[in-house]
Design an enzyme around this catalytic site. Structure first.
Site, PDB file in Angstrom:
ATOM      1  N   GLY A   1       0.781  -1.235   0.000  1.00  0.00           N
ATOM      2  CA  GLY A   1       0.000   0.000   0.000  1.00  0.00           C
ATOM      3  C   GLY A   1       0.812   1.284   0.000  1.00  0.00           C
ATOM      4  CB  THR A   2       4.176   2.361  -1.165  1.00  0.00           C
ATOM      5  OG1 THR A   2       4.195   1.881  -2.499  1.00  0.00           O
ATOM      6  CG2 THR A   2       4.937   1.415  -0.252  1.00  0.00           C
ATOM      7  CG  ASN A   3       1.072   3.437  -5.776  1.00  0.00           C
ATOM      8  OD1 ASN A   3       1.405   4.509  -6.283  1.00  0.00           O
ATOM      9  ND2 ASN A   3       1.637   2.290  -6.107  1.00  0.00           N
TER      10      ASN A   3
ATOM     11  NE  ARG B   1     -12.832 -13.444 -12.467  1.00  0.00           N
ATOM     12  CZ  ARG B   1     -11.531 -13.470 -12.149  1.00  0.00           C
ATOM     13  NH1 ARG B   1     -11.038 -12.550 -11.365  1.00  0.00           N
ATOM     14  NH2 ARG B   1     -10.742 -14.400 -12.627  1.00  0.00           N
TER      15      ARG B   1
ATOM     16  NE  ARG C   1      -8.719 -12.651  -6.806  1.00  0.00           N
ATOM     17  CZ  ARG C   1      -8.466 -13.928  -7.114  1.00  0.00           C
ATOM     18  NH1 ARG C   1      -7.263 -14.434  -6.948  1.00  0.00           N
ATOM     19  NH2 ARG C   1      -9.415 -14.695  -7.590  1.00  0.00           N
TER      20      ARG C   1
ATOM     21  CG  HIS D   1       0.249  -1.560 -15.578  1.00  0.00           C
ATOM     22  ND1 HIS D   1       0.040  -2.849 -15.106  1.00  0.00           N
ATOM     23  CD2 HIS D   1       1.151  -1.669 -16.577  1.00  0.00           C
ATOM     24  CE1 HIS D   1       0.796  -3.684 -15.805  1.00  0.00           C
ATOM     25  NE2 HIS D   1       1.474  -2.993 -16.707  1.00  0.00           N
TER      26      HIS D   1
ATOM     27  CG  ASP E   1      -2.639  -4.283 -16.992  1.00  0.00           C
ATOM     28  OD1 ASP E   1      -3.158  -3.746 -16.010  1.00  0.00           O
ATOM     29  OD2 ASP E   1      -1.865  -5.258 -16.903  1.00  0.00           O
TER      30      ASP E   1
HETATM   31  C1  GAR Z   1       2.727  -0.960  -7.690  1.00  0.00           C
HETATM   32  O1  GAR Z   1       3.966  -0.947  -8.342  1.00  0.00           O
HETATM   33  C2  GAR Z   1       1.595  -1.013  -8.694  1.00  0.00           C
HETATM   34  O2  GAR Z   1       1.858  -0.269  -9.857  1.00  0.00           O
HETATM   35  C3  GAR Z   1       1.556  -2.477  -8.995  1.00  0.00           C
HETATM   36  O3  GAR Z   1       1.727  -3.108  -7.750  1.00  0.00           O
HETATM   37  C4  GAR Z   1       2.530  -2.272  -6.915  1.00  0.00           C
HETATM   38  C5  GAR Z   1       1.790  -2.061  -5.618  1.00  0.00           C
HETATM   39  O4  GAR Z   1       2.608  -1.407  -4.694  1.00  0.00           O
HETATM   40  N1  GAR Z   1       0.321  -2.845  -9.613  1.00  0.00           N
HETATM   41  C6  GAR Z   1       0.217  -3.810 -10.517  1.00  0.00           C
HETATM   42  O5  GAR Z   1       1.160  -4.473 -10.884  1.00  0.00           O
HETATM   43  C7  GAR Z   1      -1.189  -4.019 -11.026  1.00  0.00           C
HETATM   44  N2  GAR Z   1      -1.156  -4.835 -12.201  1.00  0.00           N
HETATM   45  P1  GAR Z   1       1.984  -0.767  -3.394  1.00  0.00           P
HETATM   46  O6  GAR Z   1       1.108  -1.837  -2.719  1.00  0.00           O
HETATM   47  O7  GAR Z   1       3.181  -0.453  -2.539  1.00  0.00           O
HETATM   48  O8  GAR Z   1       1.192   0.441  -3.785  1.00  0.00           O
END
Ligand code: GAR
Length: 221
Positions: free
Chosen positions: A14-16, A67, A93, A111, A147
């Site tokens: 969850g850094t984003n 799903r 997911r 992405h 994507d």
């Molecule tokens: C991020 O790099 C995001 O772009 C990627 O997962 C990571 C999550 O990091 N997402 C994907 O690959 C989706 N297909 P985070 O949990 O630290 O935010």
């Protein structure tokens, strides 16, 4: 000031999500996070939301046989919270077409590649193998194909000659943390409007540009 009600869906660190939490802490930011949902109870990102008093929910995909049932449970929770925009942030997911169509133009994803290049997983490894010079990340509206969807904003990251997958991933992730709040702000201010397969950006200078370029690579002496 009107604030768009966000939900952030996560599966991991969850850094984003943290970048969005930090952006929303600014009273001038035009969005706020109403709900964080994880499909994994041990996602460490859940702690980031709890720490600042954001409502969290765990909806385990493994608790559902189909799903569509999992997706329906997500929609029920999102609707109860009156969410206006869903941000997928490392949510690992695939969401079914019923969910994606229900939330059409109210569902965005980040992405770790410059789409349409390197859809899917292991984007950094594949970018290095392909020998591309520039990597990056993309925030896009979600469509039923994985994507794929109108691009809101992108950030470019140079690939260094000695890059490893890990180093490149870290550098791209830093840009993701700038890009996601930037893209959500454009949407919340009504400056990013879906127009067919594209997103029209208005009111930014220089006009129409929704890109962040990471600092120039310094030339070797
Ligand atoms: C991020 O790099 C995001 O772009 C990627 O997962 C990571 C999550 O990091 N997402 C994907 O690959 C989706 N297909 P985070 O949990 O630290 O935010």
């Amino acid at each position: 000031m009107r604030q768009l009600k966000l939900a952030v869906l996560i599966s991991g660190s969850g850094t984003n999500l943290q970048a969005l939490i930090d952006a929303c802490a600014n009273p001038d930011y035009p969005a706020k996070i109403s709900l964080v949902i994880s499909n994994k109870e041990n996602a460490s990102g859940l702690g980031r939301a709890k720490e600042v008093g954001i409502q969290t929910l765990v909806i385990r995909h493994t608790d559902f046989n189909k799903r569509d049932e999992f997706d329906k449970s997500l929609t029920d929770a999102l609707e109860s919270a009156k969410v206006e925009l869903i941000c997928l942030a490392g949510f690992m997911r695939i969401l079914g077409p019923v969910f994606v169509n229900h939330w059409h133009d109210r569902l965005v994803n980040i992405h770790p590649s410059l789409l349409p290049a390197f859809k899917g997983l292991h984007t950094h490894k594949r970018a290095l193998e392909a020998g591309v010079r520039i990597a990056g990340c993309t925030v896009h509206y979600v469509r039923t194909e994985v994507d794929v969807g109108p691009i809101v904003a992108q950030a470019a990251v140079p690939i260094m000659p000695d890059d490893t997958e890990h180093r490149l991933a870290e550098r791209v992730l830093q840009q993701e943390h700038q890009l996601y709040p930037f893209a959500v702000e454009l949407i919340a201010r009504g400056q990013a409007r879906v127009d067919g397969a594209r997103v029209q950006i208005t009111g930014t200078e220089p006009s129409g540009i929704a890109a962040l370029i990471s600092p120039q690579v310094t030339k070797a002496e």
